[in-house]
Design an enzyme around this catalytic site. Structure first.
Site, short mmCIF file in Angstrom:
data_model
loop_
_atom_site.label_atom_id
_atom_site.label_comp_id
_atom_site.label_asym_id
_atom_site.label_seq_id
_atom_site.Cartn_x
_atom_site.Cartn_y
_atom_site.Cartn_z
N CYS A 1 35.00 30.04 43.44
CA CYS A 1 36.23 29.23 43.51
C CYS A 1 35.87 27.75 43.69
O CYS A 1 36.42 26.88 43.03
CB CYS A 1 37.08 29.74 44.67
N GLY B 1 19.83 55.46 40.47
CA GLY B 1 20.99 56.16 41.01
C GLY B 1 20.66 57.28 41.96
O GLY B 1 21.56 57.85 42.57
N CYS C 1 41.96 27.41 42.43
CA CYS C 1 41.22 26.98 41.24
C CYS C 1 41.88 27.42 39.94
O CYS C 1 41.43 27.06 38.86
CB CYS C 1 39.78 27.51 41.28
N CYS D 1 44.50 32.22 40.82
CA CYS D 1 44.05 31.74 42.12
C CYS D 1 44.80 30.45 42.45
O CYS D 1 44.88 29.53 41.62
CB CYS D 1 42.55 31.48 42.08
N CYS E 1 40.77 33.26 45.18
CA CYS E 1 39.55 33.95 44.79
C CYS E 1 38.85 34.50 46.01
O CYS E 1 38.66 33.82 47.02
CB CYS E 1 38.55 32.98 44.14
#
Lengths: 255, 314, 260
Positions: free
Chosen positions: B285, B45, B257, B254, B279
């Protein structure tokens, strides 16, 4: 204070359980630098012991240094020489030398031991009369409600009308301001009281009230040093008189 | 953009182009970047400065991510590049071609086949493994930038973990918007120590950063900073006890899908304002559709997708 | 005999000069818990330099400075690392700037300004932070319904009260104030001074105030230090220094105050 003197006064506070104040050879000289360093003597060697239950009234002509002496005892003026010792609040035989003391020690003494009623009320804007009078109790840890009740009682006794209690004293008459001042000075029941002309602006009836309050304080064991401008009051409250004479005035220019 | 990408169908680029070093950067530069990457991995980080090079695209187009990828990519790697989840945007296609030309390395659309995934602003829906590296493109690595523009001061704040300021920003969000209004580039605390920008991924993706098996590397080319999240590192999104962190949710599934778990893009498909939720992760997807219908190998070209939607909704 | 209370802060021979001149020289004092100490002087007296040096915003050239921390440890302030110093400043100290805009964040709401010190020491509950900020606004006599407004929406005197709330919210033991009432209208000043007087006594704060205004010192301070040309020329109880000034400069200062 030298260590010899300090030890000597140690003994005195132990040996004499009633002694509250010992002032030894107090001298006060003002040096006015803005006026060529001219020096003015206000006190020329004053010694005074005050015990519990005493009310010592300072007498003498104007300019004798009565007010100056009170202010030196309170630490408001710096004594030029000499020593002032006051029995402290903590332990029986302990005392604090006001002369040469640390500010925080003087502040503690003023909160717990020494009360002072000055000649003039110093007005703080916006603070109500009741708050002003209750403040010495609040700063000693008393609950605010109780402090305000006791302040109200004392103000009533001093004939300060209730309608004035929620006002700031700035607009009061001289006499009203003085009574507020007295209430503030006496409310906490300090063991040592310094009173500077507390009755100067009061009528006869209120002078009597103040005299009664002083006597009550004296009778509960307070040690009192006061200046009273009228003979009547002096007679009522004094257990003894102490005379001050104006010091020989001489002007010594430094420049 | 609709022309099929030759790389996906076969491999005309199987070696680095003439006159270019492998992966474009010289070896000394790659070594410098790797040293920064090692430092970054050692202090999760923490923003490590690096000597960002002039690349064949301008700042703001992913030069940081490209330099990180260039420093780590090897002949046996398989590279996937996505831009907001899609393999087919101009950006993704160009970066993929760039690496194909300068390394000859195999490229793919399939997340599961890639060893390196370079991404702009999304984390793939398909969970990553400990054999994969995710390289993020980062515009502004300093999460405190808007609140405290002075780098001398933010350096001290990070060094002292003096992060009251970011809480102030979240507090203000709740005051003015009723909730924490940040929806992307949502600040996180990495390894319980450093406040880090996760790059402008939607907050929906933040939980994926936590304890991820893959190595996550972040490159900011213009700002010249690299940071990293090693595998299996704790990553916590900032919040208040009484306003906890929440990810976005959709009412729709979606349209292609049927997924209710993935991040959906809202697409406007005609001039009447007809909308479709699809998606964002095109590979994910596509995989789901493959499993559902048994059809193989269709690329996710939008006109095909729309036709299918029309077919399904008819 | 005097009782021994540990001073909250002890300064010995503090010196901070600019090119061998100006600044402050050889300043020593002890500050006790609950005491308000005013540093009084005119422009160029060195009082602001002294304040900034004591508050560790400027580095002292020489001298010793010790602070009695909450957990009882005596800290050598001049030898402290920057992280520890910043932590101390965040948790036990406050600093009220002369211009409230220097001590507030103008881009965030009043509530956020008061809440920030709490958040900086780990407060994590939005509702509680907001409730504390509301209480403090009431305490400094600001309209608490304005908690979401930006500092610029408040008048100068209100901004100053907002700054004071921001500084007191974490319950510091020592607060530094740099001319807190300068630049305010007289009636606004009076109200602010009143507030400071009440807060310092009820919260038992130690306060170091720099001011050129003797009236402020008279009203707020237990003790005074008078500075001239970088040195402390006189110090003592406020009423004593003002009623019985010893030093020529102090006498000049006191006699120069215009009577009302």
């Amino acid at each position: 204070m030298s260590s010899i003197e300090s030890r000597a006064s140690d003994r005195v506070f132990i040996d004499n359980a009633a002694l509250m104040l010992r002032a030894v050879d107090i001298r006060k000289t003002f040096t006015l630098h803005a006026q060529g360093g001219v020096q003015i003597d206000a006190l020329a060697g004053v010694s005074l012991d005050v015990e519990q239950g005493e009310c010592v009234v300072l007498v003498g002509p104007s300019g004798a240094g009565k007010s100056t002496l009170l202010r030196c005892l309170y630490g408001n003026y710096l004594a030029s020489s000499g020593s002032i010792a006051i029995r402290s609040d903590g332990h029986d035989a302990q005392h604090v030398a006001i002369t040469g003391a640390e500010p925080h020690d003087v502040l503690r003494l003023r909160r717990n031991v020494v009360g002072y009623v000055s000649q003039f009320l110093r007005v703080i804007p916006r603070v109500t009369t009741l708050t002003l009078v209750a403040e010495p109790l609040v700063s000693r840890g008393v609950a605010e409600d109780e402090a305000r009740e006791r302040a109200a009682a004392l103000l009533a006794r001093l004939n300060v009308p209730e309608r004035l209690w929620s006002l700031a004293p700035a607009t009061f008459s001289g006499g009203e301001q003085q009574r507020v001042n007295i209430a503030r000075g006496l409310i906490a029941g300090h063991p040592l009281l310094l009173l500077d002309e507390p009755t100067a602006s009061l009528d006869a009836e209120n002078r009597d009230v103040v005299a009664d309050l002083v006597i009550e304080a004296r009778e509960r064991g307070a040690a009192i040093v006061g200046i009273f401008h009228d003979e009547d009051t002096r007679t009522k409250v004094a257990t003894r008189r102490f005379e001050l004479q104006p010091p020989l005035r001489h002007q010594a220019a430094l420049h | 953009m609709n022309a099929p990408d030759p790389q996906l169908d076969g491999a005309p680029f199987d070696r680095a182009a003439e006159g270019y070093n492998f992966a474009y950067l010289d070896e000394q530069t790659k070594r410098m970047i790797r040293r920064s990457l090692l430092k970054a991995v050692a202090v999760p980080g923490y923003q490590v400065p690096f000597a960002s090079r002039e690349m064949p695209l301008p700042f703001g187009w992913g030069t940081g991510g490209i330099q990180v990828t260039a420093a780590i990519i090897g002949r046996d790697d398989t590279l996937k590049v996505i831009d907001q989840g899609s393999d087919e945007t101009t950006n993704a296609v160009n970066i993929r071609r760039f690496f194909a030309r300068t390394t000859g390395v195999k490229t793919t659309r399939r997340t599961s086949e890639a060893t390196i995934v370079q991404t702009r602003h999304r984390i793939p829906e398909t969970p990553l493994t400990d054999k994969q590296i995710l390289v993020y493109q980062v515009p502004m690595p300093e999460p405190l930038f808007r609140l405290e523009p002075r780098t001398a001061e933010t350096k001290k704040l990070h060094a002292l973990a003096d992060y009251g300021l970011i809480s102030v920003k979240l507090y203000e969000d709740i005051v003015h918007h009723g909730g924490i209004a940040t929806t992307y580039d949502y600040p996180v605390i990495v390894n319980e120590r450093y406040l880090t920008s996760p790059s402008p991924i939607p907050k929906f993706d933040n939980p994926k950063m936590h304890m991820n098996a893959a190595l996550q590397l972040f490159g900011a080319g213009r700002e010249r900073r690299i940071h990293a999240i090693p595998p299996y590192t704790r990553v916590r999104s900032l919040d208040f006890d009484d306003h906890p962190f929440e990810i976005q949710r959709w009412e729709h599934a979606c349209a292609l899908c049927g997924s209710r778990e993935s991040f959906l893009d809202e697409m406007i498909v005609d001039d009447e304002g007809t909308r479709m939720f699809v998606c964002s992760d095109s590979d994910y997807c596509h995989d789901r559709r493959e499993q559902q219908t048994g059809d193989a190998g269709e690329s996710g070209e939008p006109d095909v997708a729309v036709k299918r939607a029309e077919g399904e909704s008819a | 005999m005097t009782t021994r209370i540990t001073p909250l802060m002890s300064a010995r021979a503090i010196t901070k000069q600019y090119g061998g001149r100006n600044g402050c020289r050889n300043v020593s004092f002890d500050l006790y818990p609950g005491e308000v100490l005013c540093i009084v002087g005119e422009s160029g007296s060195g009082k602001t330099t002294l304040l900034n040096t004591l508050a560790l915003r400027t580095e002292a050239d020489s001298g010793a400075l010790h602070y009695h921390a909450t957990h009882g440890e005596m800290l050598d302030l001049l030898a402290m690392s920057e992280p520890r110093r910043r932590l101390l400043m965040r948790t036990e100290w406050g600093f009220v700037q002369q211009n409230p805009r220097d001590g507030l964040r103008s881009g965030v709401s009043a509530g956020a300004n008061i809440g920030e010190p709490l958040m900086a020491v780990g407060a994590r509950h939005y509702g509680q932070i907001r409730a504390t900020a509301t209480q403090w606004m009431e305490r400094v006599e600001l309209d608490a319904t304005r908690i979401d407004e930006f500092p610029a929406a408040f008048s100068g005197g209100m901004q100053q009260r907002l700054q004071i709330a921001r500084n007191l919210v974490t319950g510091p033991r020592l607060v530094f104030m740099d001319e807190p009432t300068a630049g305010l209208d007289v009636s606004v000043q009076a109200r602010l001074l009143d507030l400071l007087r009440t807060l310092t006594s009820t919260l038992h704060l130690s306060v170091l105030i720099v001011t050129h205004d003797i009236g402020v010192a008279r009203l707020l301070a237990h003790r005074l230090m008078v500075m001239q040309g970088g040195e402390v020329v006189e110090s003592g109880l406020t009423d004593q220094v003002l009623d019985d000034p010893q030093h020529p400069y102090t006498q000049t200062l006191v006699s120069s105050v215009l009577p009302v």
